[in-house]
Design a protein around this motif. Structure first.
Motif, PDB file in Angstrom:
ATOM      1  N   UNK A   1       0.957  -1.188   0.131  1.00  0.00           N
ATOM      2  CA  UNK A   1      -0.160  -0.126  -0.021  1.00  0.00           C
ATOM      3  C   UNK A   1       0.836   1.353   0.072  1.00  0.00           C
ATOM      4  N   UNK A   2       1.999   1.342   0.603  1.00  0.00           N
ATOM      5  CA  UNK A   2       2.740   2.478   0.677  1.00  0.00           C
ATOM      6  C   UNK A   2       3.242   2.772  -0.447  1.00  0.00           C
ATOM      7  N   UNK A   3       3.741   1.860  -1.339  1.00  0.00           N
ATOM      8  CA  UNK A   3       4.400   2.056  -2.664  1.00  0.00           C
ATOM      9  C   UNK A   3       3.228   2.053  -3.617  1.00  0.00           C
ATOM     10  N   UNK A   4       1.993   1.605  -3.584  1.00  0.00           N
ATOM     11  CA  UNK A   4       0.887   1.797  -4.745  1.00  0.00           C
ATOM     12  C   UNK A   4       0.115   3.203  -4.570  1.00  0.00           C
ATOM     13  N   UNK A   5       0.050   3.639  -3.229  1.00  0.00           N
ATOM     14  CA  UNK A   5      -1.002   4.779  -3.034  1.00  0.00           C
ATOM     15  C   UNK A   5      -0.596   5.925  -3.736  1.00  0.00           C
ATOM     16  N   UNK A   6       0.676   6.318  -3.885  1.00  0.00           N
ATOM     17  CA  UNK A   6       1.154   7.427  -4.823  1.00  0.00           C
ATOM     18  C   UNK A   6       0.695   7.206  -6.242  1.00  0.00           C
ATOM     19  N   UNK A   7       1.042   5.887  -6.715  1.00  0.00           N
ATOM     20  CA  UNK A   7       0.401   5.660  -8.091  1.00  0.00           C
ATOM     21  C   UNK A   7      -1.141   5.864  -8.270  1.00  0.00           C
ATOM     22  N   UNK A   8      -1.863   5.322  -7.138  1.00  0.00           N
ATOM     23  CA  UNK A   8      -3.373   5.480  -7.377  1.00  0.00           C
ATOM     24  C   UNK A   8      -3.754   6.885  -7.400  1.00  0.00           C
ATOM     25  N   UNK A   9      -3.167   7.632  -6.408  1.00  0.00           N
ATOM     26  CA  UNK A   9      -3.273   9.206  -6.366  1.00  0.00           C
ATOM     27  C   UNK A   9      -3.203   9.934  -7.717  1.00  0.00           C
ATOM     28  N   UNK A  10      -2.207   9.391  -8.429  1.00  0.00           N
ATOM     29  CA  UNK A  10      -1.773  10.025  -9.524  1.00  0.00           C
ATOM     30  C   UNK A  10      -2.716   9.858 -10.805  1.00  0.00           C
ATOM     31  N   UNK A  11      -3.162   8.512 -10.747  1.00  0.00           N
ATOM     32  CA  UNK A  11      -3.963   8.309 -11.871  1.00  0.00           C
ATOM     33  C   UNK A  11      -5.259   9.007 -11.439  1.00  0.00           C
ATOM     34  N   UNK A  12      -5.868   9.102 -10.297  1.00  0.00           N
ATOM     35  CA  UNK A  12      -7.244   9.368  -9.851  1.00  0.00           C
ATOM     36  C   UNK A  12      -7.307  10.901 -10.001  1.00  0.00           C
ATOM     37  N   UNK A  13      -5.988  11.668  -9.504  1.00  0.00           N
ATOM     38  CA  UNK A  13      -6.015  13.165  -9.788  1.00  0.00           C
ATOM     39  C   UNK A  13      -6.090  13.377 -11.403  1.00  0.00           C
ATOM     40  N   UNK A  14      -5.276  12.624 -12.154  1.00  0.00           N
ATOM     41  CA  UNK A  14      -5.098  13.072 -13.617  1.00  0.00           C
ATOM     42  C   UNK A  14      -6.537  12.701 -14.291  1.00  0.00           C
ATOM     43  N   UNK A  15      -7.349  11.839 -13.978  1.00  0.00           N
ATOM     44  CA  UNK A  15      -8.762  11.553 -14.550  1.00  0.00           C
ATOM     45  C   UNK A  15      -9.586  12.638 -14.060  1.00  0.00           C
TER      46      UNK A  15
END
Length: 506
Positions: free
Chosen positions: A367-381
């Motif tokens: 979760x620590x490593x994937x949450x930044x990736x989740x946030x990046x995609x969701x903010x972009x969309x």
């Protein structure tokens, strides 16, 4: 609630007027009143704010050192005994030390990039990508983001594989203990990998990174626990005198039919070992974020340099101990994952506990490593489709024993799809050392060496072809070829493993 308290305590006529408008549906007036009252009653002093207007940071050299140690020591420590075995007593520890020195030196360069253009009084960069943007421009930051987020994807796959191997190891350990060392204790990794994926689907619905701080604490404790157990078990095994304690040159080359490695296999395994060591030392991508927690004075770059020295020195001592003790314990037959070696099934309960610590650690680390990736995609969309109900609408569900649970459909679909994808890829290539080596190889040169070197050259206005420029570019070039060799070796290992692997079987 904070806004409601401000409204209730207001006695000004302007406040009453705005409040009345708010009650009649004028949300803009309510917001204006809220801000005005907050400004009048909560004026922060200069001692409460930093130069960027944010709440004053309180981090010290010791908190930063702890962050560095926690970030560096992870599942990569389990592969170090195998990595040393591929190179032997001379080259193995030397390579470990060289990686430590390179990581430390480039980290020193990176600390000066936290502020721009002046490393002491310039504007703050809050993330690694912010530093790249400020120093190298938008084209480089795009490349940096592509590499960084691809590495986060690869790390999620690597952690899924590692957690599954540890769960299978617990089952096999219990089987050996019950039925004897000669029992055919074979286990499919399919069910365990699916179970890990289901857990991650649930945890992935946590909307914000700041809500999983407790996972980071638990993960750090587990990391130190299983690493220390591995070191202790290795010391016990190494003290036995009835086996080889390794050789100067590592795994021997000879007739493959007699159990020796071929020359080609030796070369690929040495390259793969380089990638495993690189993975173990990777932390540069979050160095800027750690530095952003430090108070000043003294200057943040000075404090971070001291913290980096303490963190890398502590980590290197620990890595050298685990890698060398593990090699002494198993010799050239050192397992790819230290805790899953056959010789460690006794005492089985301690091995089970260590492997359980790995699983718990990786549940949080994923979760620590994937949450930044989740946030990046969701903010972009969110920015691309500002009026989409699918992306923005929150559905509320009332839990029987808890409060309301807010579910976003896009977050549910996207994060579930991501976890499903990483689980499927892990099922296809469940090879611990090769996958970790590939991840380490792909991240080491660009994130640990290239960007810090290029940003430092740009910020310090180092003249092209000067002695300093040549030295930095030489380091850059050498590390590029090391990463390239490690990547090729890891890919070769994966291709070799695939020839003998049947999906969904042990």
């Amino acid at each position: 609630m904070k806004a409601q308290a401000l409204w209730d305590t207001s006695t000004s006529s302007c406040g009453d007027e705005n409040l009345g408008r708010a009650e009649n549906g004028n949300a803009a007036a309510a917001d204006q009143f809220n801000k005005r009252n907050h400004a009048l009653n909560h004026i922060p002093t200069s001692k409460q704010l930093d130069d960027d207007g944010k709440t004053r940071r309180r981090g010290t050299v010791w908190t930063a050192s702890a962050h560095v140690i926690t970030a560096v020591i992870g599942s990569g420590v389990l592969s170090l005994a195998w990595s040393v075995a591929q190179m032997g007593w001379v080259v193995g520890p030397t390579v470990l030390l060289l990686f430590a020195l390179v990581t430390y030196y480039t980290a020193l360069l990176l600390t000066d990039c936290y502020r721009y253009p002046d490393p002491v009084s310039g504007k703050r960069n809050y993330t690694y990508m912010d530093a790249v943007q400020a120093n190298l421009g938008p084209r480089q930051v795009f490349i940096c983001g592509l590499i960084q987020y691809s590495n986060l994807l690869g790390t999620a796959i690597g952690y899924t594989i590692t957690a599954t191997i540890s769960m299978v190891a617990i089952k096999r350990s219990d089987c050996f203990h019950a039925d004897g060392d000669s029992a055919p204790c074979r286990e499919s990794n399919f069910i365990y990998m699916v179970f890990f994926g289901i857990v991650q689907v649930i945890l992935s619905q946590i909307p914000n990174f700041d809500r999983i701080w407790w996972l980071s604490i638990v993960a750090a404790i587990m990391s130190f626990s299983y690493s220390t157990i591995g070191l202790g078990l290795g010391l016990g095994k190494a003290s036995e005198g009835d086996h080889s304690h390794g050789t100067l040159t590592g795994v021997e080359v000879g007739d493959h039919s007699l159990g020796f490695a071929t020359r080609a296999q030796k070369i690929w395994d040495v390259c793969n070992a380089l990638g495993n060591i690189a993975f173990a030392y990777s932390f540069s991508m979050i160095l800027i974020e750690i530095q952003d927690t430090l108070k000043a004075p003294p200057a943040e770059n000075k404090t971070m340099k001291r913290a980096t020295l303490i963190g890398i020195l502590t980590t290197t001592i620990f890595y050298m101990s685990v890698g060398c003790v593990g090699y002494a314990a198993f010799g050239d037959a050192a397992p790819g994952n230290l805790l899953t070696g056959f010789g460690f099934y006794n005492p089985y309960w301690l091995v089970d506990f260590a492997n359980a610590c790995i699983v718990v650690h990786l549940v949080g680390a994923y979760q620590v490593y994937t949450q930044p990736l989740f946030a990046f995609v969701e903010d972009s969309m969110s920015r691309k489709f500002p009026k989409s109900n699918f992306i923005h609408k929150e559905l509320e569900m009332n839990l029987p024993l808890g409060g309301p649970l807010h579910i976003n459909l896009f977050r549910l679909v996207w994060r579930t799809s991501f976890v499903t994808f990483t689980t499927l890829v892990s099922l296809m290539v469940p090879f611990f050392n090769d996958v970790l080596g590939l991840i380490g190889a792909c991240a080491f040169w660009p994130l640990t060496v290239y960007f810090p070197v290029q940003m430092y050259i740009m910020q310090q206005s180092i003249q092209r072809w000067s002695s300093t420029w040549l030295a930095l570019q030489t380091l850059n070039t050498v590390c590029f070829f090391v990463s390239l060799a490690a990547a090729v070796g890891s890919i070769a290992g994966i291709l070799t493993d695939l020839k003998h692997y049947t999906p969904f079987k042990s």
